[in-house]
Motif scaffolding. Structure first.
Motif, short mmCIF file in Angstrom:
data_model
loop_
_atom_site.label_atom_id
_atom_site.label_comp_id
_atom_site.label_asym_id
_atom_site.label_seq_id
_atom_site.Cartn_x
_atom_site.Cartn_y
_atom_site.Cartn_z
N CYS A 45 117.05 4.50 -76.47
CA CYS A 45 117.76 3.55 -75.60
C CYS A 45 116.75 2.65 -74.90
CB CYS A 45 118.60 4.30 -74.57
SG CYS A 45 119.56 3.22 -73.50
N ASP A 46 117.06 1.36 -74.82
CA ASP A 46 116.19 0.39 -74.15
C ASP A 46 116.74 -0.05 -72.80
OD1 ASP A 46 118.34 -1.14 -74.88
OD2 ASP A 46 117.21 -2.57 -76.12
N GLY A 47 117.71 0.69 -72.27
CA GLY A 47 118.32 0.33 -71.00
C GLY A 47 119.61 -0.43 -71.16
N LYS A 48 119.87 -0.93 -72.35
CA LYS A 48 121.11 -1.67 -72.61
C LYS A 48 121.84 -1.12 -73.83
CE LYS A 48 122.97 -6.32 -73.33
NZ LYS A 48 122.66 -7.77 -73.46
N PHE A 49 121.12 -0.93 -74.92
CA PHE A 49 121.72 -0.44 -76.16
C PHE A 49 121.33 1.01 -76.40
CE2 PHE A 49 121.24 -5.05 -76.80
CZ PHE A 49 122.57 -5.40 -77.06
N LYS A 216 108.43 -19.18 -79.31
CA LYS A 216 108.21 -19.03 -77.87
C LYS A 216 109.55 -18.93 -77.14
CE LYS A 216 106.06 -21.28 -73.87
NZ LYS A 216 105.25 -22.42 -73.40
N PHE A 217 110.51 -19.74 -77.56
CA PHE A 217 111.83 -19.70 -76.93
C PHE A 217 112.49 -18.34 -77.14
CE2 PHE A 217 116.46 -20.25 -77.26
CZ PHE A 217 116.74 -20.73 -75.99
N ALA A 218 112.35 -17.80 -78.36
CA ALA A 218 112.92 -16.49 -78.66
C ALA A 218 112.30 -15.41 -77.78
CB ALA A 218 112.72 -16.16 -80.14
N LYS A 219 110.98 -15.50 -77.55
CA LYS A 219 110.31 -14.51 -76.71
C LYS A 219 110.75 -14.65 -75.26
CE LYS A 219 106.17 -13.94 -79.58
NZ LYS A 219 106.45 -12.52 -79.87
N GLU A 220 110.96 -15.88 -74.81
CA GLU A 220 111.42 -16.08 -73.44
C GLU A 220 112.81 -15.49 -73.25
OE1 GLU A 220 111.14 -20.21 -72.51
OE2 GLU A 220 108.98 -20.17 -72.22
N VAL A 221 113.65 -15.65 -74.25
CA VAL A 221 114.98 -15.05 -74.19
C VAL A 221 114.87 -13.53 -74.13
CG1 VAL A 221 117.13 -14.69 -75.47
CG2 VAL A 221 116.12 -16.97 -75.37
N GLU A 222 113.98 -12.98 -74.94
CA GLU A 222 113.78 -11.53 -74.97
C GLU A 222 113.29 -11.02 -73.61
OE1 GLU A 222 111.61 -8.23 -77.88
OE2 GLU A 222 110.92 -10.32 -77.85
N ILE A 223 112.35 -11.75 -73.01
CA ILE A 223 111.84 -11.36 -71.69
C ILE A 223 112.94 -11.41 -70.64
CG2 ILE A 223 110.27 -12.04 -69.83
CD1 ILE A 223 108.41 -13.09 -72.08
N GLN A 224 113.75 -12.46 -70.70
CA GLN A 224 114.84 -12.60 -69.73
C GLN A 224 115.85 -11.48 -69.87
OE1 GLN A 224 114.79 -14.91 -67.23
NE2 GLN A 224 116.41 -13.57 -66.47
N GLN A 225 116.11 -11.06 -71.09
CA GLN A 225 117.03 -9.94 -71.32
C GLN A 225 116.49 -8.66 -70.71
OE1 GLN A 225 117.40 -10.05 -75.60
NE2 GLN A 225 119.17 -11.42 -75.56
N LEU A 230 116.58 -4.67 -66.33
CA LEU A 230 115.89 -4.01 -65.22
C LEU A 230 116.62 -4.24 -63.90
CD1 LEU A 230 113.57 -2.52 -63.85
CD2 LEU A 230 112.24 -4.63 -63.93
N GLN A 231 117.03 -5.48 -63.67
CA GLN A 231 117.74 -5.80 -62.43
C GLN A 231 119.07 -5.05 -62.35
OE1 GLN A 231 116.57 -7.84 -59.80
NE2 GLN A 231 118.25 -6.71 -58.87
N ASP A 232 119.77 -4.93 -63.48
CA ASP A 232 121.03 -4.19 -63.50
C ASP A 232 120.82 -2.73 -63.08
OD1 ASP A 232 122.48 -6.37 -64.28
OD2 ASP A 232 122.52 -5.85 -66.41
N TRP A 233 119.78 -2.10 -63.63
CA TRP A 233 119.55 -0.69 -63.31
C TRP A 233 118.99 -0.52 -61.92
CZ3 TRP A 233 121.94 3.06 -65.42
CH2 TRP A 233 122.39 2.95 -66.74
N GLN A 234 118.27 -1.50 -61.42
CA GLN A 234 117.83 -1.44 -60.02
C GLN A 234 119.05 -1.47 -59.09
OE1 GLN A 234 115.15 -4.75 -59.77
NE2 GLN A 234 113.36 -3.56 -60.42
N ASP A 235 120.00 -2.34 -59.40
CA ASP A 235 121.22 -2.43 -58.59
C ASP A 235 122.03 -1.14 -58.68
OD1 ASP A 235 120.50 -5.01 -57.95
OD2 ASP A 235 121.81 -5.94 -59.45
N ILE A 236 122.12 -0.59 -59.89
CA ILE A 236 122.88 0.65 -60.09
C ILE A 236 122.25 1.80 -59.31
CG2 ILE A 236 123.46 2.42 -61.80
CD1 ILE A 236 123.83 0.10 -63.82
N SER A 237 120.93 1.94 -59.40
CA SER A 237 120.26 3.06 -58.72
C SER A 237 120.39 2.93 -57.21
CB SER A 237 118.80 3.14 -59.14
OG SER A 237 118.08 2.00 -58.73
N GLU A 238 120.37 1.70 -56.70
CA GLU A 238 120.54 1.49 -55.27
C GLU A 238 121.95 1.88 -54.82
OE1 GLU A 238 119.57 -2.53 -54.40
OE2 GLU A 238 117.47 -2.32 -54.97
N LYS A 239 122.94 1.55 -55.63
CA LYS A 239 124.33 1.90 -55.30
C LYS A 239 124.52 3.40 -55.34
CE LYS A 239 126.28 -2.50 -56.85
NZ LYS A 239 127.11 -3.19 -57.88
N ILE A 240 123.90 4.07 -56.31
CA ILE A 240 123.99 5.53 -56.38
C ILE A 240 123.34 6.16 -55.16
CG2 ILE A 240 123.19 7.56 -57.64
CD1 ILE A 240 123.50 5.93 -60.22
#
Length: 478
Positions: A45-49, A216-225, A230-240
Motif C-alpha cells: 500500500c502506498d497510502g492511497k491504493f 517533468k509534468f508527469a513527475k510533478e503530478v506524481e509528487i502532488q499526488q 500525506l496531507q489526507d493521512w495527517q488530517d486523519i491521524s489528527e482527527k483520531i
C-alpha cells in the motif's frame, strides 16, 4: 471469473472493515480510506491504493480470517503514522522493521480477539525486552535501537513482524528526494542554476514542446499526488487523536496508539512552529504565483508567439531567516552526536518551505565557561560542511553570559542588521544574564531537563531526545 474473484475480495474486505469498526469506532475515518486494486502482487500500500492478490486474500480468509483482519489493520496503522512518507535518510531494511514492530505493538496492546495470533506471545517477549531499553516503542525510537543490531538479528526479527511489502515506500522516497528540482524552488547557492523561474527555459513558440517537458509534468503530478495522500493521512491521524482525547478517552489499551500519534504530531508541528518565532519578513527571488496572472501570460505567448503580455513577478515577501545566532553549550555532559543531530534538525526545518533566504548570516558559537569557537556560516554548503566536520570544544562548566556579551558586541558594531534571535542549545543549569537582552532568546533543552528554570524574558523549549541522536544516515543500496 476475474471479476467474480474481485467481487468476493471486496466483500471480504468490507467484512474486515466492519469488524474493526465495531471494536474501534474512532478508526472509521481511516478504515474506509483505501482504493482496492487487484493485481499479481502481495499486500502492499502506498497510502492511497491497497494492492492485493485475489487468490491470496480468499485463501487467507478461508484458513485464518483473523490474520487478514490483523494484516489490514497493520497496513492502516502504517498510514495513520505516515510511515511510508517518512523514510528519507533511513536505512530501509531497518526502517521497515521498526515500522512493523511499532504497529504490531499497538495491535498487541489493543488485545482484540479478532486480531489475535499464535505468535503473539513471542512478539510480546521481543518487544518487552526492547521497551526496557527504549522506554516507548514508536517507529522512531525503534529505528534508533535497531541501528545498533547486526544484520543477522534484523533478518531474524523481520519475518516475525512483517505483513505487507514495502517496495512502494522506496518509490515514494525516490520521488520526494527528487521533488526539490521538480518544483520552482530556489537552488541552494548554485550560481550556475536557473533559479526558480519556471519560464526561463519555456518555449515561446506555441508549436514547440520543450524536450522532457511532458516527463517533468508527469513527475510533478506524481509528487502532488504523494503530497495530497500525506496531507489526507495527517488530517486523519489528527482527527483520531482528537477523538481519543475527547469522545473515546475511556477506550482501553490505547496507550501506545496515543503515544505514537502524539509523537508524529509533536515532531511535525511543535518544533517547526517554534522556529517560526525567529523568522522575519523579507523579499526572496522567486515566482510569486499569488500575484501572477497566468491567463494573460499564456495568452500573449499564443497571440504574439514570443511576447508575453505580463512578465511574472520575480520576488515575493515571505517569513524566513537571514541572520541568526546558534549557541551550543559544550559542558562536559554534552555529546557531539547530539549536537550534530540538533544542528541538522534545525537546519532541515529552516530549509523547508522557503524558510531561509538564499544567502544568510549565521554565527554558531561553542561555549562552556567561555566562548571556545565562533563559526560564521553564509551558505548551505558551509552549513553542511560544518555539521559534517563538527568537533566539540570546551567540556568545562556552563556560563551563558559570554554568548550574550558577544551578541551585544556584534549588534553595537552593526554586524547584524536584522537579527532573528539567539537559539541556545544546552543540557542544564548555568549562569544567566541578569538584564533582559534586546533580542529574542530561546533555551532549548533535551528531555530530562524539564525542571530547569530560565529567566522570565527567555523562551524555554524541551526537545524530544530521540529525534536528535545522530546516527548514520547512509542509505542501503537496493
Amino acid at each position: 471469473m476475474e471479476e467474480e474473484l474481485i467481487q468476493i475480495c471486496e466483500e471480504i474486505f468490507q467484512n474486515v472493515i466492519s469488524q474493526l469498526t465495531l471494536h474501534m469506532r474512532f478508526m472509521d475515518i481511516a478504515l474506509n480510506r483505501y482504493t482496492f486494486v487487484a493485481d499479481s502482487m502481495e499486500f502492499r500500500c502506498d497510502g492511497k491504493f491497497f494492492h492485493y492478490h485475489p487468490i491470496s486474500v480468499i485463501k487467507t480468509f478461508q484458513n485464518n480470517p483473523k490474520l487478514l483482519t490483523r494484516g489490514y489493520f497493520h497496513v492502516i496503522l502504517h498510514s495513520i503514522f505516515q510511515h511510508e512518507f517518512f523514510s528519507q535518510n533511513k536505512k530501509m531494511a531497518i526502517w521497515n522493521l521498526a515500522c512493523d514492530m511499532a504497529v504490531e505493538n499497538v495491535i498487541l496492546e489493543l488485545n482484540l480477539d479478532c486480531m489475535s495470533s499464535s505468535k503473539d506471545t513471542e512478539l510480546k517477549k521481543e518487544l518487552k525486552k526492547i521497551k526496557e531499553i527504549t522506554d516507548s516503542l514508536t517507529a522512531q525510537k525503534l529505528y534508533y535501537y535497531l541501528l545498533d543490531l547486526d544484520k543477522d538479528a534484523i533478518k531474524l526479527l523481520s519475518p516475525l513482524f512483517q505483513f505487507d511489502q514495502h517496495e512502494c515506500w522506496y518509490e515514494i522516497r525516490n520521488v520526494i528526494n527528487k521533488s526539490e528540482t521538480l518544483f520552482g524552488e530556489e537552488t541552494k547557492d548554485d550560481v550556475t542554476g536557473s533559479g526558480n523561474n519556471k519560464f526561463d527555459k519555456a518555449s515561446h513558440d506555441s508549436g514547440e514542446v520543450e524536450e522532457g517537458k511532458e516527463d517533468k509534468f508527469a513527475k510533478e503530478v506524481e509528487i502532488q499526488q504523494i503530497k495530497n495522500a500525506l496531507q489526507d493521512w495527517q488530517d486523519i491521524s489528527e482527527k483520531i487523536e482528537t477523538d481519543l482525547e475527547t469522545f473515546s478517552k475511556n477506550q482501553e489499551h490505547i496507550e501506545s496508539l496515543v503515544q505514537s500519534l502524539e509523537k508524529i504530531h509533536r515532531e511535525k508541528y511543535n518544533y517547526s512552529q517554534f522556529l517560526k518565532k525567529f523568522m522575519r519578513i523579507g523579499e526572496k527571488l522567486q515566482i510569486n504565483d499569488d500575484e501572477f496572472d497566468h491567463i494573460f501570460y499564456t495568452y500573449g505567448l499564443q497571440l504574439y508567439k514570443n511576447l508575453p503580455l505580463i512578465e511574472p513577478l520575480e520576488y515575493k515577501e515571505i517569513n524566513n531567516v537571514r541572520e541568526l545566532v546558534i549557541a551550543i553549550d559544550t559542558s562536559g555532559s554534552v555529546q557531539g552526536r547530539i549536537v550534530q543531530a540538533f544542528l541538522q534538525k534545525t537546519y532541515n526545518i529552516f530549509q523547508q518551505k522557503e524558510n531561509f533566504f538564499s544567502h544568510f548570516h549565521i554565527h554558531i558559537l561553542q561555549c562552556d565557561m567561555k566562548i571556545q569557537e565562533i563559526k560564521i556560516i553564509r551558505s548551505s554548503q558551509e552549513f553542511d560542511e560544518y555539521i559534517d566536520n563538527l568537533e566539540i570544544k570546551g567540556l568545562g562548566g556552563t556560563d551563558f553570559r559570554p554568548v550574550f556579551q558577544y551578541v551585544n558586541e556584534q549588534l553595537e558594531k552593526k554586524v547584524f542588521k536584522k537579527l532573528a534571535g539567539l537559539l541556545y542549545f544546552t543540557d542544564g543549569d548555568g549562569v544567566y544574564p541578569k538584564i533582559k537582552p534586546s533580542f529574542s532568546t530561546a533555551f532549548l533543552f533535551l528531555e530530562g531537563n524539564k525542571e530547569v528554570n530560565v529567566p522570565p524574558w527567555a523562551i524555554k523549549y524541551v526537545l524530544e531526545g530521540d529525534e536528535f541522536y545522530a546516527h548514520s544516515t547512509s542509505e542501503e543500496t537496493n
